[in-house]
Design an enzyme around this catalytic site. Structure first.
Site, PDB file in Angstrom:
ATOM      1  NE  ARG A   1      26.901  21.448  26.535  1.00  7.10           N
ATOM      2  CZ  ARG A   1      25.687  21.168  25.954  1.00  7.10           C
ATOM      3  NH1 ARG A   1      24.695  21.691  25.948  1.00  7.10           N
ATOM      4  NH2 ARG A   1      25.718  20.470  24.969  1.00  7.10           N
ATOM      5  NE  ARG A  26      33.409  20.156  27.982  1.00  2.00           N
ATOM      6  CZ  ARG A  26      32.664  20.464  27.083  1.00  2.00           C
ATOM      7  NH1 ARG A  26      33.479  21.098  26.396  1.00  2.00           N
ATOM      8  NH2 ARG A  26      31.151  20.482  27.254  1.00  2.00           N
ATOM      9  CG  ASP A  56      20.788  22.049  32.484  1.00  2.00           C
ATOM     10  OD1 ASP A  56      21.847  21.134  33.045  1.00  2.00           O
ATOM     11  OD2 ASP A  56      19.770  21.573  34.091  1.00  2.00           O
TER      12      ASP A  56
END
Ligand SMILES: Nc1nc2c(nc(Br)n2[C@@H]2O[C@H](CO)[C@@H](O)[C@H]2O)c(=O)[nH]1
Length: 241
Positions: free
Chosen positions: A224, A24, A211
């Protein structure tokens, strides 16, 4: 170089974005930064430095959990004179007041970690965000919502629970925290806030809800990535005011 970061002095900007996942970090560097350069690949925990709107920014992965984050944050503060760190991560919603894809700007972080219990020998320390970063992130989020109009992610400012366990032995304890205002669970913010206070630096954690502990709902990887982008832009705006 420090023990776990292979950067030379001056390679890392005073302001650092910190996702848990090193991939990421790479995505943020490639998507948001100009002239991004990788300064460390030690143990695969990637770090990059580039510019955003002409200002130097670094992005450093923390790994999952407070012990891992603490290694990188300690070295950023002590070996690279980093001034501020904004965690850009994901979390699990503990209450139906939140929906998946919402954003949580953590004003403070409860924890079940032994790290602070050992440090404070029975006292309960209160790990809290830097007020200026918190204020500027909340303002940036509100400004984006005002210009974008309805339909974007809701933004919640409040407490988060930094657990040492993803597979909790006592999940009902996290549910009890909801009665005291805790919004979501993740595994890093409390250590970040404690270390920033210890070193006299600034820190904030912004998390996207990926979540839902109550409903069991999960976001898709595409969702996401979308909400992560919104969060990164809020963090960059707040960190570089
Ligand atoms: N303990 C915990 N951590 C979570 C959860 N959802 C997410 Br995303 N996380 C974060 O994601 C990683 C675990 O998948 C850790 O780094 C946590 O910060 C959850 O439901 N529980």
């Amino acid at each position: 170089m420090s023990t776990h970061i292979g950067a030379a002095a001056g390679d890392i900007a005073p302001f650092v974005l910190m996702p848990g996942d090193p991939l990421r970090a790479q995505w943020i560097a490639e998507t948001f930064l100009d002239d991004a350069r990788c300064y460390t690949q030690v143990r695969g925990m990637l770090g990059f430095t580039g510019t955003w709107q002409g200002q130097r920014v670094s992005v450093q992965g923390s790994g999952m959990g407070q012990p891992s984050l603490a290694i990188y944050v300690n070295e950023l503060f002590t070996d690279y004179a980093v001034e501020s760190v904004i965690r850009v991560g994901s979390c699990g919603a503990l209450t139906e007041r939140l929906a998946v894809r919402d954003l949580v700007i953590a004003s403070g972080a409860c924890t079940d970690s032994s790290m602070n219990r050992i440090a404070f020998e029975g006292l309960d320390y209160a790990p809290v965000a830097d007020f200026g970063l918190l204020r500027d992130a909340a303002a940036a989020a509100a400004a984006r919502a005002a210009t974008r109009g309805p339909g974007g992610p809701a933004v919640h400012v409040g407490l988060i629970f930094s657990s040492d366990s993803f597979y909790a032995a006592r999940p009902e304890l996290a549910a009890r925290m909801v009665d005291y205002g805790v919004l979501a669970v993740e595994m890093e913010a409390a250590a970040l806030y404690t270390l920033a206070a210890r070193h006299g630096r600034r820190a904030l954690a912004i998390c996207t809800v990926s979540d839902h502990i109550v409903t069991g709902e999960e976001t898709t990887s595409h969702e996401r990535e979308q909400t992560f982008g919104e969060m990164v832009e809020i963090a960059l705006t707040a960190g570089l005011v």
